[in-house]
Design a protein around this motif. Structure first.
Motif, short mmCIF file in Angstrom:
data_model
loop_
_atom_site.label_atom_id
_atom_site.label_comp_id
_atom_site.label_asym_id
_atom_site.label_seq_id
_atom_site.Cartn_x
_atom_site.Cartn_y
_atom_site.Cartn_z
N GLU A 275 29.99 22.00 78.41
CA GLU A 275 28.91 21.83 77.41
C GLU A 275 28.01 20.66 77.80
O GLU A 275 26.78 20.75 77.73
N ALA A 276 28.62 19.55 78.22
CA ALA A 276 27.83 18.36 78.58
C ALA A 276 26.94 18.64 79.79
O ALA A 276 25.80 18.18 79.85
N LYS A 277 27.43 19.42 80.73
CA LYS A 277 26.67 19.66 81.97
C LYS A 277 25.61 20.74 81.83
O LYS A 277 24.68 20.78 82.62
N PRO B 113 40.18 22.45 76.16
CA PRO B 113 39.20 21.61 75.47
C PRO B 113 38.45 20.68 76.42
O PRO B 113 37.22 20.53 76.30
N ALA B 114 39.14 20.08 77.37
CA ALA B 114 38.46 19.16 78.30
C ALA B 114 37.43 19.91 79.13
O ALA B 114 36.31 19.43 79.34
N ALA C 112 35.91 22.73 78.32
CA ALA C 112 34.81 23.17 77.45
C ALA C 112 33.83 22.02 77.23
O ALA C 112 32.61 22.20 77.32
N LYS C 113 34.37 20.81 76.97
CA LYS C 113 33.48 19.67 76.73
C LYS C 113 32.67 19.35 77.97
O LYS C 113 31.48 19.03 77.90
N GLU C 114 33.32 19.38 79.13
CA GLU C 114 32.63 19.06 80.37
C GLU C 114 31.50 20.06 80.63
O GLU C 114 30.38 19.68 80.98
#
Ligand code: SF4
Length: 323
Positions: free
Chosen positions: A47-49, A40-41, A43-45
């Motif tokens: 997506e944000a980048k 999850p961490a 994936a979020k990183e």
């Protein structure tokens, strides 16, 4: 420290670079169980980048053979973490994972057990340490030998649980660096040369003994000797499919049916009411879960032994060969 560990584990600039170079909008992530908690961490990183949408595969994943094909069809790129390349499908990016653990102590422990000419193999998690291992052996007056495998094997000196093609011939002992029993057992059975397993996590080394596994396998084969009806299992994971082999075994078996299964487990075999099975899927399944199945499950090699097509002295682990 945590950030350092996370950074070492996943090459985020490489991931984001590939996404932007391919202008990918929907991304798949696939992890083995041991790395899933990081998903999850990451994936979020990502997506944000990148602004891309990431979908994480929640299904089990046991190897590079085990691609989530349904997810692959939904995404522009599938990042498969923790294993080295098996498939040539360029929609899949294999992101290997290397353990940052020292091998020196384990190899030093192995030295007294090794011969002069030593075949060296390891798993992809320690493959970046192969030169260090060879140097320790050379400094100790030994002759390390490292070989290339077939197309299923990415690096010289690398083994998979289903492929020992990089295990060199013509040596007087083998050094396996890694944990677990399956790979060194397979090497020992295949080559009849002493195998020393050196575990970098404990720093210990031991001579591999195959007596227990041989007893277990001969007991399973003995139970299958009187089987009349056979189920020949075709693995449905893309890197485990061996339909041609399954058809050949069906012809040999006589009264037999082909059964396709993706996740092979004891309860999936409960209702077929055959006397014995042969699994042409991952070679580990018949061995690791032996005793839990409702009927004997043989490897193709063992089936040939039961059918008299191979000598009873010729027990080896099953392998899935590449080109
Ligand atoms: S078939 Fe089995 S041993 Fe081979 S890569 Fe897949 S999970 Fe590993």
């Amino acid at each position: 420290m945590l950030f350092y560990f996370y950074f070492r584990m996943f090459d985020v600039p490489k991931i984001t670079g590939i996404i932007s170079a391919r202008n990918a909008k929907t991304i798949g992530f696939q992890f083995p169980e041991g790395l899933k908690r990081q998903a999850p961490a990451l994936a979020k990183e990502v997506e944000a980048k990148t602004g891309a949408l990431v979908i994480i595969s929640g299904d089990p994943c046991y190897g590079a053979c085990d691609i989530d094909d349904a997810l692959l069809d939904m995404v522009d790129v599938l990042f498969h973490f923790g294993h080295s390349r098996i498939s040539d499908d360029d929609r899949i990016v294999f992101m290997e994972y290397y353990h940052d653990v020292d091998v020196d102590r384990a190899v030093a422990s192995a030295l007294p057990l090794l011969g002069q000419k030593v075949g060296v193999v390891t798993t992809v998690q320690h493959i970046h340490k192969l030169d260090d291992i060879a140097k320790i052996l050379t400094d100790a007056g030994r002759e390390p030998v490292i070989s290339k495998g077939d197309s299923r094997i990415t690096y010289p000196g690398q083994v998979l649980g289903c492929n020992f093609s990089a295990v060199p011939a013509g040596v007087d002992s083998f050094l396996f660096v890694g944990s677990g029993n399956f790979h060194p057992m397979g090497m020992r059975l295949a080559h009849k040369v002493p195998v020393v397993a050196a575990d970098p996590f404990t720093g210990e080394a031991r001579l591999v003994d195959v007596e227990k596994i041989m007893k277990q396998r001969y007991a399973v084969m003995a139970k299958a000797m009187d089987a009349k009806k056979w189920g020949i299992i075709v693995g449905m994971k893309s890197g485990q499919q061996r339909l041609a082999l399954a058809k050949r075994l069906k012809d040999i078996a006589g009264d037999a049916v082909l059964i396709s299964i993706k996740e092979i487990s004891p309860d999936r075999l409960l209702n077929f009411k055959v006397d014995a099975y042969v699994s042409t899927a991952c070679p580990r399944i018949a061995i690791d879960d032996a005793g839990r199945f409702p009927a004997p499950v043989l490897t193709p090699v063992e089936f040939e032994m039961v059918k008299g097509l191979r000598s009873w002295e010729d027990l080896a682990l099953d392998e899935i060969a590449g080109d």
